[in-house]
Each structure stands twice: as C-alpha cells, then as structure tokens.
Design a protein around this motif. Structure first.
Motif, PDB file in Angstrom:
ATOM      1  N   ASP A 116      10.810  11.532  11.918  1.00  0.00           N
ATOM      2  CA  ASP A 116      11.227  10.602  12.980  1.00  0.00           C
ATOM      3  C   ASP A 116      10.931   9.151  12.638  1.00  0.00           C
ATOM      4  OD1 ASP A 116      11.360  12.710  15.618  1.00  0.00           O
ATOM      5  OD2 ASP A 116      10.067  13.253  13.943  1.00  0.00           O
ATOM      6  N   HIS A 162       9.091  16.153  10.563  1.00  0.00           N
ATOM      7  CA  HIS A 162       8.627  15.035  11.398  1.00  0.00           C
ATOM      8  C   HIS A 162       9.004  13.729  10.715  1.00  0.00           C
ATOM      9  CE1 HIS A 162       6.516  17.681  14.144  1.00  0.00           C
ATOM     10  NE2 HIS A 162       6.183  18.390  13.091  1.00  0.00           N
ATOM     11  N   PHE A 216      17.314   7.679  23.968  1.00  0.00           N
ATOM     12  CA  PHE A 216      17.641   8.509  22.804  1.00  0.00           C
ATOM     13  C   PHE A 216      18.871   7.950  22.085  1.00  0.00           C
ATOM     14  CE2 PHE A 216      18.663  12.352  20.413  1.00  0.00           C
ATOM     15  CZ  PHE A 216      17.397  12.777  20.059  1.00  0.00           C
ATOM     16  N   SER A 256       8.979  13.363  19.735  1.00  0.00           N
ATOM     17  CA  SER A 256      10.079  12.627  19.119  1.00  0.00           C
ATOM     18  C   SER A 256       9.833  11.156  19.437  1.00  0.00           C
ATOM     19  CB  SER A 256      11.422  13.092  19.682  1.00  0.00           C
ATOM     20  OG  SER A 256      11.447  12.958  21.091  1.00  0.00           O
ATOM     21  N   PRO A 265      14.238  16.553  12.705  1.00  0.00           N
ATOM     22  CA  PRO A 265      13.000  15.918  13.167  1.00  0.00           C
ATOM     23  C   PRO A 265      12.795  16.208  14.659  1.00  0.00           C
ATOM     24  CG  PRO A 265      14.737  14.278  13.072  1.00  0.00           C
ATOM     25  CD  PRO A 265      15.373  15.613  12.729  1.00  0.00           C
ATOM     26  N   GLY A 266      11.696  15.705  15.216  1.00  0.00           N
ATOM     27  CA  GLY A 266      11.464  15.841  16.663  1.00  0.00           C
ATOM     28  C   GLY A 266      10.830  17.152  17.065  1.00  0.00           C
ATOM     29  N   ASN A 267      10.201  17.850  16.122  1.00  0.00           N
ATOM     30  CA  ASN A 267       9.570  19.138  16.430  1.00  0.00           C
ATOM     31  C   ASN A 267       8.234  18.958  17.160  1.00  0.00           C
ATOM     32  OD1 ASN A 267      10.892  21.730  15.107  1.00  0.00           O
ATOM     33  ND2 ASN A 267      11.331  20.014  13.741  1.00  0.00           N
ATOM     34  N   PRO A 319      18.427  15.986  15.413  1.00  0.00           N
ATOM     35  CA  PRO A 319      17.155  15.600  16.040  1.00  0.00           C
ATOM     36  C   PRO A 319      16.857  16.363  17.332  1.00  0.00           C
ATOM     37  CG  PRO A 319      18.857  13.994  16.596  1.00  0.00           C
ATOM     38  CD  PRO A 319      19.523  15.067  15.759  1.00  0.00           C
ATOM     39  N   CYS A 368      20.238  12.951  26.511  1.00  0.00           N
ATOM     40  CA  CYS A 368      19.839  13.044  25.100  1.00  0.00           C
ATOM     41  C   CYS A 368      20.783  13.969  24.340  1.00  0.00           C
ATOM     42  CB  CYS A 368      18.410  13.574  24.970  1.00  0.00           C
ATOM     43  SG  CYS A 368      17.152  12.514  25.695  1.00  0.00           S
ATOM     44  N   VAL A 396      14.580  16.637  20.919  1.00  0.00           N
ATOM     45  CA  VAL A 396      13.885  15.802  21.904  1.00  0.00           C
ATOM     46  C   VAL A 396      12.518  16.430  22.137  1.00  0.00           C
ATOM     47  CG1 VAL A 396      13.922  14.870  24.243  1.00  0.00           C
ATOM     48  CG2 VAL A 396      16.077  15.331  23.046  1.00  0.00           C
ATOM     49  N   GLY A 397      11.458  15.629  22.076  1.00  0.00           N
ATOM     50  CA  GLY A 397      10.123  16.157  22.306  1.00  0.00           C
ATOM     51  C   GLY A 397       9.829  16.272  23.804  1.00  0.00           C
ATOM     52  N   ALA A 419      21.361  15.006  20.539  1.00  0.00           N
ATOM     53  CA  ALA A 419      20.171  15.822  20.268  1.00  0.00           C
ATOM     54  C   ALA A 419      20.565  17.269  19.985  1.00  0.00           C
ATOM     55  CB  ALA A 419      19.204  15.756  21.443  1.00  0.00           C
TER      56      ALA A 419
END
Ligand SMILES: [Zn+2]
Lengths: 561, 90
Positions: A64, A62, A130, A92, A86-88, A147, A183, A149-150, A188
């Motif tokens: 981000d 994380h 993004f 994100s 990141p972005g878990n 990365p 994204c 995308v959330g 992404a």
C-alpha cells in the motif's frame, strides 16, 4: 505486424495441462495467437529452452505505502509477479481522514513493521477517499493492483475514535456499508479484517471491536459485487482457526462470496493440527462454501536488531515493551544494567534453545566484522560468554545496529509444506510482500516455489505449481481475463528458465524513503516480464515503463456482450 | 508425478455432514464472563463456570495482562469464546 512475439518457448499456460512448444503473439495488450507465428513483431523474444507462463498473482501483500513511491512494487515485478493484492489484514491506506493518518502509520509500523520515517519522507498525503487513493497510485503504476479495503480503516472513517472502543450502532453499520460500496465502485477487490492484530499502543485494532453482525452486514455488500473477504484468524491455535473458518464458511454460503484466511503455517509441532484444519476446509468446501487457506512457500526466517521492535519478542513483555516504547538510550541502559540484563534473560528463557543458533549478519565496527556469519554459539565460545550475553554485548558495541538472523524458525519441513502447497484447496500466497521490511524478505516466494518445491524437492509438477499462482488465483479472486495464456486474454506474461528460476540470497539494501533499509531478494532465472503486453522488466534492460491496471476491473466489452 | 491427494468424487452437498468441532459462541453486547457462564453453563455454579470459561479461553483471559496490564473486561465483540474444553483426540 504484431506488437510482441515470444518464439519457441515452452508454454505452461496456467491451466495445469502439460506444457507444449509454441509461439505467442500479442497485439493491443492481448494474446491474439498461440501456435506457429510467422509474421513479424515490433518486439521479438527468443524463448528457446525457456518457459512462457502467465504473470504470477500475489494475493497477500502490504505494498500500500510502497506503491506511493514505487509503481513497480520492486522487486516483485522482477520475480514475474504482475498482479499484487495490497490492503490485507484490516489495513489499507484508504479511505482515511487526515486526522487518522498518523494513527494508521502507527498501525502499519506495529503490525507490518514499516518504518515511520518512510511514511514521513516518502508519502505526500493528498488523498482521503478510496477513489482518490486509486487515482494517486495509478500515476506511474507498472504492476496490476487488486486492492482490498481494510476493515479497521473503514471503521475509523465512519466511527472516528469510537472505532477503537466499541461496537457500531445500526446507523454506523449502514454508513460503513455505504462507504464500502463506494470503495468497491472505485475499484476495490474486497475487504480485509483481522482477529489478532494489535495497534501501536498494543491495543486491539479497530476491526476487533466489530461484532459478528457488523461483519455480516459488510459481507452482504461484498455479496452484491461477488468480492473477497480476507481475514487473519488466530492462526497459532487450530480450534480458533477452525471456529474462524466456520464463520467464513457461513458468510460465504449466505452471501455467495469467496473468503480466504491467512496465514496457515505447518511446523514440526502442529502437523496434526494443520491436518485438522484442512479436514474442516474440505468439509466446508463440500457444503459449497469457499474458504481458502493461504499458505506461504518460504520458511520462516526472522532477522532483527534491538533498535526496531521485532515480533520475535512479542511474547516477552519486558523485551518487547523496551523495543516498542523505549528510546534508543533507554534500550542501551536496560542492557547495560547487570540486574536488568539478568531479568531480561530469565524472562526469555523459552528462547534459550534459539540463542546459540542465531547468526550475526550485520555489524558496523571493524572489530566485530570477524564474527559476521558465525552463530552466537560460536561467538560466545570465542569470547568466553554465553550466547545470549554475546548477543547483548554485540548490540551494545554496535550501538544497537547489530543484526541477527533466526533461520528456519518454522514452516521448513519440505515434505509437509510441499504436501500442503499441492493440496487442491490450498491457496498459495501469504507472502506479505512489502511488509516486515527489516525482519525478512517478502519477495521471491514464487521463485522459491518453482525452484525449490518443483525443481529440487519435486513436490509438484511445474504445470501444477504455475497453475497455483496464476489461474487458480485469478479464479479464486474473480479476476477476469488473466491467469491463463489463452487467445483473447490480457498479455500478463513471464519468461523464465526452469533450470535456474529461484530467489537470490537476502540482501540488505537502502532503497526506502527516509534513508531506510530493507531486506530484499532479487530474482534468478526470470528473463522477461510483460504487463498488458508491454515489457515491464527484463534481466537485460531492468524496469521498463508499463501500464498497470486496477483489478478485478470490468470485463472487456467484447466478452461482456 | 505421484498423487498426493485422492481424486474426489463429486457428491451432492449435505449441510448436515459437518463433523463435531469444539463448541464456541460469539459474545453478545457487553458480555462479561458471568453473563456467558449463566447462558452457556447454566448447570454449574457461577464461580465454577466462570473459572472454567476463563481456563478454556486463555487467548481472551490473558489478553489484558499481555497488552496493558489494566484490569477490566477483556472480552472483545469479535472474540470466539469456547464453552467446552478441547475435544479429546479422535
Ligand atoms: Zn498481512
């Protein structure tokens, strides 16, 4: 003339094959020769007695927000981690409309325990899409970033506040698909979603208002790109975890995508449950699905103080509510009131066995310094009070800035964790790097793998462990040309001493924007870390300017042809 | 190095080979406990079916009290709903 030659090292190439002695030469960011290298280089590193390995890849972080003020994701790089995801967990920082910035900050604060002040003082909000976020973090980026995308964020972008209330219409799902495509085109590495997390109001995060057909529609877009779907299942229950991994398996088969779920912990009381989950994982892989359980290497240690809500108390409503929603003075008042104190203690009765084992780790007053390092059991005895009363008294005396450590809360049986980590269908990861900064250090899990599980416990060979966090990770995530020391591959590399590699003791440092603190661990035994052939960190020189990339990225022209 | 897991022999994937796990469903739009009870446990009296479902799905049923304490339908569109008790240990 090469750019870099690493001489005399023991090459652990990431394939899992036995180590061998060789020199490694690098030119224009790529490995150009492995063997005997007699030509000179602009930089020569003597790695005699050391291991040369591909840079480690951390698939669950994380970072981000931290990437906005620290392009090295400190101290990840110093541990030999050259790529982070990141972005878990459905979160994100993009795509994000201006109107939802504070909503997202609240979610990061609640779920990942990131301080509000760090966002206020460390972040200039100058992106929405993004692509704009990627452009923003590229400046000064020294580590590679893949990365996600959330899903919660994607829903907010398309559905605005309705994302927190209902399922999406067909038109909204189509819009989410279009935005997800944008994204993925902007770099992404996939999509993340969550089935457990709660937002800052303790309400389900937006992704939990999605029905299965919405997730299926988004997975079909991932299928167009062959990209990852990460989820957080109800990991506290094996039947629920199995139901979720079955869902993932269907999506994986239908859309031909890799999927991963995290975390999966093994504790004294769930060994058979974890075996059941792993048997199901095996069955699904045997059908051709890709459902990777992520397992972290480190045991669960949790630090807390009562000024900040701690997930340790989430099951205890009165405790958690006062920590989450109470002002500083209200928390003090709640502890001072004798009746309320008794009520709190009674509610947290299931923790009665834990209180005496908690260790006092930080205070501000001289009077209490004598107790630092002692357990609450010991302190209670010295003061003639119960351990839980000692905890509350110390918190009052320290104006809530007394910190306690709950060590070995789980995932700490070496035989069971080692067995799980070496399972061929376990994805080693789930560090949560950059999150939970006041609860525990999320850095150094690779050092713990190579120091503790390889060298001390001998649960796996060095070659097998390195493979787990390099070429396996690259293959699982579809990251080309990294994760192996091989001619033509990008020169993301780490040089370390196998006799001393480890994570150092947890340190409480004030390097977070907004005068914030966090728990970190420095690396031990790591000598030098290279990103794309450039020195990014060394024990002698510290952090150096390197050029991190956005991954998976596109395959190089030569190989694509 | 000791071998912790036996080497696998590759077999043709067989989709019929999944073992039985605890049966669950995903809710349909705006499902209530009663809707799911009528659909999945049709041979039980509705009140019995609802209380059985709730007891098998505390992760959903208990949610309202853990979060807001407000009454209402706590079933989320993303929830897994078990329609039988845990399987007996094999
Ligand atoms: Zn996470």
């Amino acid at each position: 003339m090469y750019d870099l030659v690493i001489r005399n090292g023991n090459v652990v190439d990431g394939s899992g094959l036995p180590a061998y002695r060789a020199d490694v030469a690098v030119k224009d960011g790529r490995i150009v020769k492995i063997g005997r290298v007699s030509e000179g280089a602009r930089r020569v590193v003597d790695a005699a007695g050391k291991v040369v390995a591909p840079g480690f890849i951390d698939p669950h972080t994380h970072f981000d927000a931290q990437l906005l003020w620290d392009g090295c994701a400190k101290p990840a790089l110093s541990h030999g981690v050259t790529t982070i995801v990141p972005g878990n967990c459905s979160l994100s920082l993009a795509p994000l409309r201006a109107e939802h910035r504070m909503k997202l900050v609240g979610m990061f604060n609640q779920i990942e325990e990131m301080p509000l002040k760090a966002f206020r003082d460390g972040v200039v909000w100058d992106w929405e899409t993004f692509a704009e976020y990627i452009a923003r973090i590229r400046k000064g980026l020294a580590i590679n970033v893949a990365p996600l995308v959330g899903h919660s964020v994607l829903r907010l972008w398309v559905m605005r506040d309705a994302a927190m209330e209902r399922t999406a219409t067909d038109a909204e799902v189509a819009q989410m698909q279009a935005v997800l495509r944008e994204c993925l085109d902007a770099g992404a590495a996939g999509l993340s979603t969550s089935y457990v997390d709660m937002d800052e109001r303790l309400q389900p995060v937006p992704s939990r208002y999605a029905d299965a057909s919405e997730v299926d529609a988004l997975a079909s877009v991932l299928g167009e790109y062959g990209r990852m779907l990460q989820i957080v299942p109800e990991f506290y229950d094996a039947d629920l975890t199995i139901a979720r991994l079955d869902q993932l398996a269907e999506l994986s088969l239908k859309h031909n995508i890799p999927t991963t779920f995290s975390p999966l912990f093994v504790n004294a009381d769930n060994i058979e449950a974890v075996n059941r989950v792993m048997r199901r994982v095996d069955e699904q892989f045997d059908r051709g699905a890709r459902v990777w359980p992520q397992v972290q290497t480190r045991p669960i240690d949790i630090s807390f103080c009562f000024a900040v809500p701690s997930l340790l108390f989430i099951r205890f409503r009165s405790w958690y509510r006062i920590m989450r929603f109470g002002a500083h003075e209200e928390i003090l008042a709640a502890f001072r009131d004798p009746q309320n104190r008794q009520k709190l203690i009674a509610e947290a009765a299931p923790l009665a066995g834990l209180w005496p084992r908690l260790v006092l780790r930080h205070v501000n007053t001289d009077a209490n310094r004598q107790y630092v390092g002692k357990t609450l059991g010991e302190i209670g005895e010295l003061r003639g009070v119960s351990p839980v009363d000692a905890m509350i008294d110390l918190s009052l005396e320290e104006d809530l800035d007394a910190h306690f450590l709950a060590a070995g809360m789980g995932h700490n049986n070496d035989a069971e964790v080692g067995r799980l980590l070496s399972h061929p269908r376990v994805h080693v990861g789930a560090s949560d790097g950059g999150a939970h900064i006041l609860s525990f250090s999320t850095y150094g899990d690779t050092g713990y793998l190579l120091g503790h599980f390889v060298r001390d416990v001998k649960a796996m060979s060095l070659e097998a462990a390195v493979k787990k966090v390099t070429s396996d990770t690259a293959a699982i995530w579809g990251i080309p040309e990294r994760g192996l020391l091989q001619t033509g591959y990008v020169a993301d590399m780490v040089v370390f001493d196998p006799k001393t590699i480890d994570r150092c003791a947890e340190d409480y440092v004030g390097d977070v924007p907004g005068d914030g603190y966090r728990y970190v661990r420095d690396s031990s035994g790591v000598e030098a870390v290279f990103v794309g052939g450039a020195l990014a960190w060394s024990a002698a020189e510290g952090y150096q300017p390197a050029q991190g990339q956005i991954l998976p990225g596109v395959i190089s022209a030569g190989l694509a042809a | 190095m000791f071998q912790m897991f036996p080497t696998r022999v590759w077999k043709e994937p067989d989709v019929s080979q999944l073992s039985r796990v605890r049966r669950s469903v995903l809710p349909q739009k705006d499902d209530t406990w009663a809707d799911i009870a009528r659909r999945e446990l049709a041979d039980l009296a509705e009140a019995d079916a609802v209380s059985a479902l709730q007891s098998w799905n505390l992760h959903v049923f208990m949610r309202a009290t853990i979060t807001t304490g407000r009454p209402g339908n706590p079933i989320l569109p993303s929830d897994v709903i078990f329609v039988e008790p845990p399987l007996a240990a094999a």
